[in-house]
Design an enzyme around this catalytic site. Structure first.
Site, PDB file in Angstrom:
ATOM      1  N   ASP A 431       0.841  -1.198   0.000  1.00  0.00           N
ATOM      2  CA  ASP A 431       0.000   0.000   0.000  1.00  0.00           C
ATOM      3  C   ASP A 431       0.883   1.257   0.000  1.00  0.00           C
ATOM      4  O   ASP A 431       2.084   1.211   0.284  1.00  0.00           O
ATOM      5  CB  ASP A 431      -0.893  -0.011   1.238  1.00  0.00           C
ATOM      6  N   GLU A 434       2.765   6.825  -2.556  1.00  0.00           N
ATOM      7  CA  GLU A 434       2.485   8.033  -3.336  1.00  0.00           C
ATOM      8  C   GLU A 434       2.931   9.306  -2.603  1.00  0.00           C
ATOM      9  O   GLU A 434       3.361  10.264  -3.243  1.00  0.00           O
ATOM     10  CB  GLU A 434       0.973   8.173  -3.623  1.00  0.00           C
ATOM     11  N   ASP A 498      -9.052   3.430  -3.610  1.00  0.00           N
ATOM     12  CA  ASP A 498     -10.137   3.628  -2.647  1.00  0.00           C
ATOM     13  C   ASP A 498     -11.370   4.254  -3.294  1.00  0.00           C
ATOM     14  O   ASP A 498     -11.540   5.481  -3.268  1.00  0.00           O
ATOM     15  CB  ASP A 498      -9.661   4.538  -1.512  1.00  0.00           C
TER      16      ASP A 498
END
Length: 777
Positions: A431, A434, A498
């Site tokens: 995950d 970024e 998401d």
């Protein structure tokens, strides 16, 4: 976003652009072109003074690929400073050059420079006062029918298209420029022509309009959800309906004094993707078990071993196959992310728990990220070892980032993951990646922080994937990755971030996945039911049908569990999940054969219709349905009522779920209950269906794909003559049997031409006369 202009005529404030205006020097070398363009017209010798120049070089590293570079100061530190995208990771370009037979030659005349091959021409106009660079296709017609000629323009760089851009610099003031030549920002820009009717696709996992024409696209990875113009996966590559693609091989807003692009000729979309992924790399092959249903703890929920066991038992009691269990963030202790240790308060016997899951046939995935909080047990260790990205003064922020440019840091990080695999973890959800800082940052290898912002995701996933592959073996490694950039497709699987729990987010998720697939990302998943919010029963059931018919399928959310009995007490969701995951398991011989082809070619498993039907202009506008491999068309339902409008290309398409035929080209509008959606078998094709149940064991995605199969054949209105691969589930990447399927609407035969099938197999021929009635739906 860096925006150079205000409208067509004016530059943005404090911006000056020196445009390539006239070529003043040109060379045709052995297999490449080189020219120097001045940024103003030359009328006499005096005009050669104090005129910035732009140098351009053109070559062809592979057949049907043009590499074009433009630079002002090629040795300027920010230009030479890394990181640089990895190109041709599995190809020896020199070896290809020695054996290529496409007639490549470079020539110079009084009016131009030309690089010529049998299928492609790149040409500079070198006449005084002119600047133009054309790329033309020849010898192959455009699949979109934009022209009847076999020789046509793909794209060009013309007037005000190649420029040296300056913002807030001293370059317009000679004296100040000598004092501070590095003041401000400098870039190179290339602006390719888009022709009338031409459509642009790709540019990463973008959730907005599928056709990218007219959009301002920022190549900057962000953790921004799916209901946004921003994205986790920015890929500087676009595919054009005109028969080419363009890959910007340097970072978008950080190009500095040089621009480098690969123009990839098709002309078909599938050929473009194969050649593009030859440049940036093709996806590794995920093992068959990854095609099982993944069940997650969700994000902020409370759970322990008993919760996990309860959910898995509930799924098994309802005969819903689950193959992978995923522990999200709170398997680690709060405030200590990441220390890569199970929270002993909730998981006092983590090794024992994982062993018990393995004994029941489950694989295990755990959530990780590359950020190390100072409360983490390994923070001090990382600081002392110099394993983190540092500030310029050498100090360390309270939230550390693993510095993947440091080989020692990579080994240290990998050692933590090896410890988890020793414990029983099979794979990692990588995950984040970024939110990478660019200010006051120093990397071990001196990489430019702005260039590293997107590229960090590549290194993060590469280092993670490599340690899993080293530990598990080739074709046995997998990630569940969120952030990416060009080349990240080499480390699958990727998921779509998401989304909200709405039908609108479900549709934007599909657009994002198809856009990403058009950048060479072969395997893709999404949070079934949405991530943020709790899906209502209708959305959950519709989204699951879509998710089960995606390459990879995962139940995951934010603050709520995603098991069906929690979301739909009526029990109908139980039946929907069982039906569609059983359908996926039965399709595994076809799906895994498609996965192998994706690994070999770079063509994604989930692909827009136009990849298979580029000659049909309607297909270039369809963004609510997709092809799952070359032969199955999936049309998700994006509302509770079950109303779905979908397009069927030419021919007689057979619906697997109702046994009826839809004939195209035609739009259909139908209503489907929760147990159905349009899933259509292409005319002139066949799929192998496997026997996934037997022996009293739990049904899973890994079974003998060659045993007692059924061959479903849709001959269409004419004849069928195709070869069908049946993969070997025990030797990923290998083929157990090759079938030749031949026949007509009246009679079909199946012959094993390579390898062998096991047990009896049956042939099921579609009845193409059994058409759906106009008022049936």
């Amino acid at each position: 976003m860096v925006k150079f202009s205000t409208g067509m005529w004016e530059n943005s404030p404090s911006v000056a652009i020196s445009w390539a205006t006239e070529i003043v020097k040109s060379e045709a070398l052995k297999d490449r072109l080189r020219c120097v363009a001045t940024t103003r017209k030359i009328y006499h010798r005096g005009d050669t003074l104090n005129a910035p120049t732009i140098t351009m070089e053109c070559s062809s590293p592979l057949p049907d690929v043009i590499h074009l570079e433009a630079y002002h100061w090629k040795a300027h530190a920010p230009t030479a400073q890394g990181p640089h995208y990895e190109v041709f990771p599995t190809i020896d370009v020199k070896e290809v050059a020695s054996i290529r037979k496409d007639g490549i030659q470079a020539t110079k005349t009084e009016t131009g420079l030309t690089l010529y091959t049998n299928t492609l021409t790149a040409a500079f106009d070198t006449r005084p006062g002119q600047f133009n660079f054309d790329i033309r296709s020849h010898g192959a017609r455009s699949p979109t029918g934009i022209t009847s000629s076999n020789d046509y323009l793909l794209t060009q760089l013309g007037w005000r298209s190649v420029g040296y851009v300056k913002r807030d610099t001293n370059l317009q003031h000679p004296n100040l420029n000598l004092v501070d030549p590095d003041k401000g920002d400098m870039w190179m820009t290339m602006q390719f022509q888009i022709s009338v009717g031409e459509k642009i696709y790709g540019l990463g996992e973008r959730f907005g309009p599928f056709v990218k024409n007219g959009q301002g696209v920022e190549m900057w990875n962000e953790d921004a959800g799916t209901s946004s113009e921003l994205t986790y996966k920015n890929v500087p590559f676009f595919l054009s309906s005109r028969g080419y693609g363009v890959n910007y091989s340097r970072q978008h807003i950080c190009s500095y004094e040089a621009a480098s692009v690969y123009v990839v000729h098709g002309p078909s979309p599938s050929a473009i993707l194969q050649r593009y992924t030859a440049i940036t790399g093709r996806p590794a092959l995920p093992p068959p078990w990854t095609f099982n249903l993944w069940l997650s703890t969700s994000f902020t929920t409370n759970y322990d071993e008993s919760t996990v066991n309860e959910f898995l038992k509930g799924m098994q009691d309802r005969d819903i196959s689950v193959g992978v269990f995923h522990f999200d963030c709170f398997w680690m202790k709060a405030f200590q992310w990441c220390d890569y240790e199970f929270d002993s308060d909730y998981f006092p016997d983590a090794k024992g728990q994982l062993t018990r899951l393995h004994e029941k046939g489950y694989k295990v995935c755990v959530w990780i990220n590359p950020y190390i909080a100072q409360e983490s047990k390994i923070f001090d260790e990382g600081v002392e070892g110099g394993y983190f990205v540092k500030k310029r003064d050498g100090s360390q922020a309270g939230m550390a980032f693993v510095d993947f440019t440091n080989p020692a840091a990579c080994k240290w990080y990998q050692s933590k993951l090896k410890g988890l695999m020793d414990l029983g973890v099979d794979c990692f959800k990588t995950d984040f990646g970024e939110r990478i800082p660019t200010g006051n940052v120093v990397y071990f290898d001196g990489s430019n922080p702005e260039k590293m912002h997107n590229y960090y995701s590549f290194l993060y996933n590469k280092v993670t994937f490599e340690v899993v592959e080293e530990y598990k073996g080739k074709n046995q490694a997998v990630l569940f990755a969120r952030s990416a950039t060009a080349g990240g497709q080499r480390f699958p699987v990727h998921w779509g971030g998401d989304p909200m729990s709405t039908f609108e987010a479900m549709a934007e998720t599909l657009r994002g996945g198809m856009s990403l697939g058009l950048c060479g990302f072969g395997y893709w998943a999404h949070d079934i039911g949405g991530f943020e919010g709790t899906p209502d029963p209708a959305l959950y059931k519709r989204w699951f049908a879509f998710g089960a018919l995606s390459s990879h399928s995962r139940l995951h959310g934010s603050g709520s569990f995603r098991v069906p009995w929690v979301l739909d007490p009526s029990g109908e969701a139980d039946r929907v999940l069982k039906k569609f995951i059983d359908l996926k398991l039965s399709l595994m011989p076809y799906l895994y054969a498609t996965a192998i082809a994706t690994h070999e070619t770079g063509i994604p498993m989930m692909r827009p219709l136009f990849v298979e039907f580029p000659e049909d202009p309607t297909c270039w506008n369809v963004d609510t349905q997709f092809m799952l491999g070359p032969n199955l068309m999936v049309c998700p339902v994006f509302n509770a009522e079950g109303r779905v409008q979908f397009y069927v290309p030419e021919g007689k398409w057979y619906a697997l779920l109702d046994g009826k035929v839809r004939t195209g080209p035609k739009w259909y509008t139908e209503t489907h209950d929760f147990m159905s959606l349009p899933l259509l078998l292409r005319p002139g094709s066949a799929v192998v269906l496997g026997k996934y149940e037997g022996g009293g064991e739990r049904k899973l995605a890994v079974y003998d794909y060659a045993n007692e199969v059924a061959v479903l054949v849709n001959p269409g209105a004419d004849t069928v003559d195709v070869h069908v691969n049946v993969p070997d589930s025990q030797a990923p990447g290998k083929i157990a049997a090759v079938l030749r399927v031949r026949g007509t609407a009246e009679d079909v035969t199946v012959e094993v031409v390579e390898g062998a099938l096991k047990g009896e197999y049956k042939v099921e021929k579609v009845d193409v006369t059994k058409a759906v009635e106009d008022d049936e739906y």
